[in-house]
Design a protein around this motif. Structure first.
Motif, PDB file in Angstrom:
ATOM      1  N   ASN A 112       0.851  -1.179   0.000  1.00  0.00           N
ATOM      2  CA  ASN A 112       0.000   0.000   0.000  1.00  0.00           C
ATOM      3  C   ASN A 112       0.895   1.241   0.000  1.00  0.00           C
ATOM      4  OD1 ASN A 112      -1.719   2.161   0.681  1.00  0.00           O
ATOM      5  ND2 ASN A 112      -3.057   0.842   1.890  1.00  0.00           N
ATOM      6  N   PRO A 113       0.776   2.093  -1.008  1.00  0.00           N
ATOM      7  CA  PRO A 113       1.670   3.256  -1.089  1.00  0.00           C
ATOM      8  C   PRO A 113       1.566   4.224   0.094  1.00  0.00           C
ATOM      9  CG  PRO A 113       0.599   2.868  -3.208  1.00  0.00           C
ATOM     10  CD  PRO A 113      -0.088   1.990  -2.195  1.00  0.00           C
ATOM     11  N   ARG A 114       0.568   4.040   0.956  1.00  0.00           N
ATOM     12  CA  ARG A 114       0.506   4.913   2.140  1.00  0.00           C
ATOM     13  C   ARG A 114       1.701   4.681   3.053  1.00  0.00           C
ATOM     14  NH1 ARG A 114      -1.065   3.363   7.260  1.00  0.00           N
ATOM     15  NH2 ARG A 114      -1.698   1.180   7.550  1.00  0.00           N
ATOM     16  N   LEU A 115       2.349   3.519   2.906  1.00  0.00           N
ATOM     17  CA  LEU A 115       3.507   3.191   3.730  1.00  0.00           C
ATOM     18  C   LEU A 115       4.796   3.579   3.014  1.00  0.00           C
ATOM     19  CD1 LEU A 115       2.579  -0.361   5.069  1.00  0.00           C
ATOM     20  CD2 LEU A 115       2.205   1.852   6.168  1.00  0.00           C
ATOM     21  N   THR A 116       5.680   4.207   3.731  1.00  0.00           N
ATOM     22  CA  THR A 116       7.014   4.506   3.219  1.00  0.00           C
ATOM     23  C   THR A 116       7.975   3.468   3.779  1.00  0.00           C
ATOM     24  OG1 THR A 116       6.541   6.869   3.107  1.00  0.00           O
ATOM     25  CG2 THR A 116       8.862   6.212   3.108  1.00  0.00           C
ATOM     26  N   LEU A 117       8.526   2.634   2.902  1.00  0.00           N
ATOM     27  CA  LEU A 117       9.404   1.551   3.332  1.00  0.00           C
ATOM     28  C   LEU A 117      10.868   1.924   3.114  1.00  0.00           C
ATOM     29  CD1 LEU A 117       7.589  -1.593   1.854  1.00  0.00           C
ATOM     30  CD2 LEU A 117       7.247  -0.490   4.071  1.00  0.00           C
ATOM     31  N   LYS A 118      11.711   1.394   3.967  1.00  0.00           N
ATOM     32  CA  LYS A 118      13.152   1.527   3.785  1.00  0.00           C
ATOM     33  C   LYS A 118      13.614   0.368   2.917  1.00  0.00           C
ATOM     34  CE  LYS A 118      13.668   3.564   8.414  1.00  0.00           C
ATOM     35  NZ  LYS A 118      12.226   3.467   8.743  1.00  0.00           N
ATOM     36  N   PRO A 119      14.338   0.608   1.825  1.00  0.00           N
ATOM     37  CA  PRO A 119      14.790  -0.490   0.966  1.00  0.00           C
ATOM     38  C   PRO A 119      15.826  -1.359   1.671  1.00  0.00           C
ATOM     39  CG  PRO A 119      15.790   1.568   0.278  1.00  0.00           C
ATOM     40  CD  PRO A 119      14.777   1.928   1.326  1.00  0.00           C
ATOM     41  N   LEU A 120      15.923  -2.615   1.235  1.00  0.00           N
ATOM     42  CA  LEU A 120      16.923  -3.519   1.807  1.00  0.00           C
ATOM     43  C   LEU A 120      18.328  -3.141   1.385  1.00  0.00           C
ATOM     44  CD1 LEU A 120      15.166  -6.996   1.375  1.00  0.00           C
ATOM     45  CD2 LEU A 120      15.419  -5.667   3.468  1.00  0.00           C
ATOM     46  N   GLY A 121      18.460  -2.613   0.187  1.00  0.00           N
ATOM     47  CA  GLY A 121      19.770  -2.217  -0.321  1.00  0.00           C
ATOM     48  C   GLY A 121      19.639  -1.057  -1.281  1.00  0.00           C
ATOM     49  N   LEU A 122      20.705  -0.297  -1.398  1.00  0.00           N
ATOM     50  CA  LEU A 122      20.712   0.844  -2.310  1.00  0.00           C
ATOM     51  C   LEU A 122      21.289   0.427  -3.651  1.00  0.00           C
ATOM     52  CD1 LEU A 122      21.952   3.614   0.161  1.00  0.00           C
ATOM     53  CD2 LEU A 122      19.602   3.031  -0.476  1.00  0.00           C
ATOM     54  N   GLY A 123      20.851   1.109  -4.697  1.00  0.00           N
ATOM     55  CA  GLY A 123      21.325   0.772  -6.029  1.00  0.00           C
ATOM     56  C   GLY A 123      20.740   1.724  -7.048  1.00  0.00           C
ATOM     57  N   GLY A 124      20.256   1.149  -8.142  1.00  0.00           N
ATOM     58  CA  GLY A 124      19.807   1.961  -9.256  1.00  0.00           C
ATOM     59  C   GLY A 124      18.408   2.518  -9.138  1.00  0.00           C
ATOM     60  N   GLY A 125      17.699   2.189  -8.088  1.00  0.00           N
ATOM     61  CA  GLY A 125      16.375   2.776  -7.895  1.00  0.00           C
ATOM     62  C   GLY A 125      15.250   2.052  -8.594  1.00  0.00           C
ATOM     63  N   GLN A 126      15.481   0.794  -9.037  1.00  0.00           N
ATOM     64  CA  GLN A 126      14.410   0.051  -9.686  1.00  0.00           C
ATOM     65  C   GLN A 126      13.299  -0.282  -8.699  1.00  0.00           C
ATOM     66  OE1 GLN A 126      17.662  -0.731  -9.804  1.00  0.00           O
ATOM     67  NE2 GLN A 126      18.312  -1.167 -11.916  1.00  0.00           N
ATOM     68  N   GLU A 127      12.137  -0.679  -9.232  1.00  0.00           N
ATOM     69  CA  GLU A 127      10.971  -1.047  -8.434  1.00  0.00           C
ATOM     70  C   GLU A 127      10.622   0.039  -7.413  1.00  0.00           C
ATOM     71  OE1 GLU A 127       8.973  -3.915  -9.023  1.00  0.00           O
ATOM     72  OE2 GLU A 127      10.206  -3.700 -10.816  1.00  0.00           O
ATOM     73  N   SER A 128      10.440   1.240  -7.922  1.00  0.00           N
ATOM     74  CA  SER A 128      10.064   2.400  -7.102  1.00  0.00           C
ATOM     75  C   SER A 128      11.077   2.684  -6.004  1.00  0.00           C
ATOM     76  CB  SER A 128       8.673   2.191  -6.484  1.00  0.00           C
ATOM     77  OG  SER A 128       7.699   1.994  -7.489  1.00  0.00           O
ATOM     78  N   GLY A 129      12.333   2.340  -6.268  1.00  0.00           N
ATOM     79  CA  GLY A 129      13.396   2.592  -5.311  1.00  0.00           C
ATOM     80  C   GLY A 129      13.456   1.594  -4.175  1.00  0.00           C
ATOM     81  N   LEU A 130      12.640   0.528  -4.237  1.00  0.00           N
ATOM     82  CA  LEU A 130      12.573  -0.428  -3.130  1.00  0.00           C
ATOM     83  C   LEU A 130      13.364  -1.704  -3.380  1.00  0.00           C
ATOM     84  CD1 LEU A 130       8.810  -0.138  -2.157  1.00  0.00           C
ATOM     85  CD2 LEU A 130      10.794   0.684  -0.874  1.00  0.00           C
ATOM     86  N   ARG A 131      13.713  -1.964  -4.631  1.00  0.00           N
ATOM     87  CA  ARG A 131      14.399  -3.222  -4.927  1.00  0.00           C
ATOM     88  C   ARG A 131      15.402  -2.980  -6.058  1.00  0.00           C
ATOM     89  NH1 ARG A 131      15.499  -8.202  -8.034  1.00  0.00           N
ATOM     90  NH2 ARG A 131      15.852  -9.725  -6.384  1.00  0.00           N
ATOM     91  N   ALA A 132      16.614  -2.602  -5.659  1.00  0.00           N
ATOM     92  CA  ALA A 132      17.638  -2.290  -6.648  1.00  0.00           C
ATOM     93  C   ALA A 132      18.080  -3.546  -7.396  1.00  0.00           C
ATOM     94  CB  ALA A 132      18.838  -1.644  -5.966  1.00  0.00           C
ATOM     95  N   GLY A 133      18.522  -3.367  -8.628  1.00  0.00           N
ATOM     96  CA  GLY A 133      18.993  -4.476  -9.452  1.00  0.00           C
ATOM     97  C   GLY A 133      18.177  -4.585 -10.718  1.00  0.00           C
ATOM     98  N   THR A 134      18.783  -5.144 -11.748  1.00  0.00           N
ATOM     99  CA  THR A 134      18.097  -5.300 -13.028  1.00  0.00           C
ATOM    100  C   THR A 134      16.956  -6.305 -12.896  1.00  0.00           C
ATOM    101  OG1 THR A 134      20.165  -4.872 -14.201  1.00  0.00           O
ATOM    102  CG2 THR A 134      18.386  -5.895 -15.463  1.00  0.00           C
ATOM    103  N   PRO A 135      15.739  -5.923 -13.204  1.00  0.00           N
ATOM    104  CA  PRO A 135      14.613  -6.851 -13.078  1.00  0.00           C
ATOM    105  C   PRO A 135      14.744  -8.035 -14.029  1.00  0.00           C
ATOM    106  CG  PRO A 135      13.850  -4.569 -13.274  1.00  0.00           C
ATOM    107  CD  PRO A 135      15.307  -4.577 -13.617  1.00  0.00           C
ATOM    108  N   ALA A 136      14.269  -9.188 -13.593  1.00  0.00           N
ATOM    109  CA  ALA A 136      14.296 -10.403 -14.414  1.00  0.00           C
ATOM    110  C   ALA A 136      13.018 -10.456 -15.252  1.00  0.00           C
ATOM    111  CB  ALA A 136      14.417 -11.634 -13.524  1.00  0.00           C
ATOM    112  N   ALA A 137      13.044  -9.801 -16.402  1.00  0.00           N
ATOM    113  CA  ALA A 137      11.840  -9.691 -17.224  1.00  0.00           C
ATOM    114  C   ALA A 137      11.272 -11.048 -17.649  1.00  0.00           C
ATOM    115  CB  ALA A 137      12.119  -8.817 -18.442  1.00  0.00           C
ATOM    116  N   PRO A 138      12.093 -12.012 -18.081  1.00  0.00           N
ATOM    117  CA  PRO A 138      11.506 -13.303 -18.470  1.00  0.00           C
ATOM    118  C   PRO A 138      10.778 -14.001 -17.321  1.00  0.00           C
ATOM    119  CG  PRO A 138      13.706 -13.088 -19.398  1.00  0.00           C
ATOM    120  CD  PRO A 138      13.531 -11.945 -18.433  1.00  0.00           C
ATOM    121  N   LEU A 139      11.324 -13.939 -16.115  1.00  0.00           N
ATOM    122  CA  LEU A 139      10.639 -14.540 -14.980  1.00  0.00           C
ATOM    123  C   LEU A 139       9.342 -13.794 -14.665  1.00  0.00           C
ATOM    124  CD1 LEU A 139      13.600 -15.329 -12.550  1.00  0.00           C
ATOM    125  CD2 LEU A 139      12.441 -16.871 -14.149  1.00  0.00           C
ATOM    126  N   ALA A 140       9.380 -12.470 -14.791  1.00  0.00           N
ATOM    127  CA  ALA A 140       8.171 -11.680 -14.574  1.00  0.00           C
ATOM    128  C   ALA A 140       7.087 -12.056 -15.580  1.00  0.00           C
ATOM    129  CB  ALA A 140       8.484 -10.193 -14.657  1.00  0.00           C
TER     130      ALA A 140
END
Length: 400
Positions: free
Chosen positions: A217-245
């Motif tokens: 729910n976007p009402r919550l501001t979460l701290k990411p597990l790790g810093l990086g390129g800002g993927q997944e709304s800044g919450l999950r850094a790293g190149t997304p695995a498009a084929p798995l998605a």
């Protein structure tokens, strides 16, 4: 070695990917190898596929697409939810005593970092009550409540809507649920349930391994597990695995179509028949709630006809030699010599808490020879009956 065709009945551990999912992932590996963050054609194609899959997952769960944060699976999604709310150390949380280790062990380990943790105890069916949550909230401020949606060892569903209402009435306490076992098998709509953070995993309902999601729910501001390129709304850094998605999205579409059917699928009817047949075997005692439980789920304690408990892992190995793939509990604690923490929390004594057996049926059983599957399922109770008479009873005192 088994001479009969094998029958896979361990869908809580993982499910076979459907043919459509396998084909979609294979095609995506060939054509969608571009980086979704790149702005050239190859990148845009991968990005488009990624976002289309996000929409499919969102439609299954009846949430806006921007609620879906792709992760590597359920464990990472649980960590993102819990650490994201509580931060690196400290905080206060409530969870159930029947959580999956991905939540339970994480929160118990956080106690060493000064997190105050309160446990909700289940009844003898493995069910929690919203009243117990309400009572715990009187003990002090709480920053997070985490309650599993469906317990994988005994199949019991939890009253998420009632608990979500309690959290909402106490200042909107963030409410997290590990929905890995329930997603794709029964309707699971976090907004209707008052769930702010929902964990799901593709391989539990016919998708590929290596991808899951945190529904946030976007009402919550979460701290990411790790810093990086800002993927997944800044919450999950790293190149997304498009084929798995892509495979995740196809599995979500298939699950949505199944859930929209008006009649019970054949595998659910098989589940009811198998339960009735197993409960007639001397020494078999059902576990979990008799009605509020996972579709396709069968769980029990296994004893001799005289009531002496049998080691669940021994029963699993014996059934494997007969061509049946089942489990004695959560796959993540497979091989442990300790009694099941879930069964202990339900008030089952230590010896019997090592005698648990779990079977989980699903749609993959209908993809082959249906008549052969029915024959093998009809034979299973008799095989279990023979094992109960032949296997050596568990002598708890000799194993402590």
């Amino acid at each position: 070695m088994a001479t009969e065709p094998r029958l896979y009945l361990d869908g809580c551990a993982t499910t076979p990917p459907s043919g459509a999912v396998r084909a979609a992932v294979a095609a995506a590996q060939e054509t969608l190898w571009g980086n979704p963050s790149s702005r050239h054609q190859e990148g845009r194609q991968a990005c488009l596929a990624l976002e289309r899959s996000r929409e499919h997952v969102a439609q299954l769960l009846d949430v806006p697409p921007d609620w879906v944060v792709f992760t590597s699976g359920g464990t990472e999604a649980n960590q993102l939810a819990i650490h994201g709310v509580l931060g690196a150390a400290g905080g206060s949380a409530i969870c159930s005593a029947v959580e999956h280790p991905a939540v339970g062990n994480l929160l118990h380990n956080r106690q060493q970092a000064a997190t105050r943790l309160e446990l909700l105890r289940p009844d003898g069916h493995g069910r929690l009550s919203s009243r117990s949550l309400l009572e715990r909230l009187h003990d002090g401020p709480v920053e997070l409540v985490s309650v599993i949606a469906a317990q994988s060892e005994v199949g019991s569903l939890q009253p998420l809507a009632a608990m979500g209402a309690v959290c909402a009435s106490h200042g909107g306490i963030p409410f997290h649920s590990d929905g890995v076992q329930l997603c794709g098998k029964a309707p699971l709509h976090p907004r209707k349930l008052g769930v702010d953070l929902l964990t799901v995993s593709a391989h539990k309902f016919g998708g590929p391994k290596g991808i899951g999601a945190l529904i946030r729910n976007p009402r919550l501001t979460l701290k990411p597990l790790g810093l990086g390129g800002g993927q997944e709304s800044g919450l999950r850094a790293g190149t997304p695995a498009a084929p798995l998605a892509v495979g995740f999205g196809v599995a979500a579409q298939e699950a949505k179509r199944m859930l929209e059917q008006r009649s019970d699928p054949l595998w659910q009817r098989w589940t009811r028949q198998l339960r009735e047949q197993l409960w007639s075997v001397p020494g078999i005692e059902p576990t979990g709630h008799p009605e509020e439980r996972l579709p396709g789920h069968v769980s029990c304690l296994v004893s001799t006809p005289g009531g002496e408990p049998l080691e669940g892992s021994h029963v699993v190995r014996s059934l494997d030699r007969h061509g049946y793939a089942v489990s004695s509990g959560s796959a993540c604690r497979s091989g442990s010599a300790q009694p099941s923490a879930v069964l202990l929390a339900m008030g089952i004594n230590p010896a019997h808490a090592r005698s648990g057996l779990r079977l989980c049926l699903g749609p993959w059983l209908c993809e082959g020879d249906v008549a052969a599957v029915e024959d093998r399922l009809r034979a299973l109770p008799q095989v279990v009956r023979q094992l109960c008479c032949r296997l050596t009873p568990l002598r708890w005192g000799l194993h402590t």
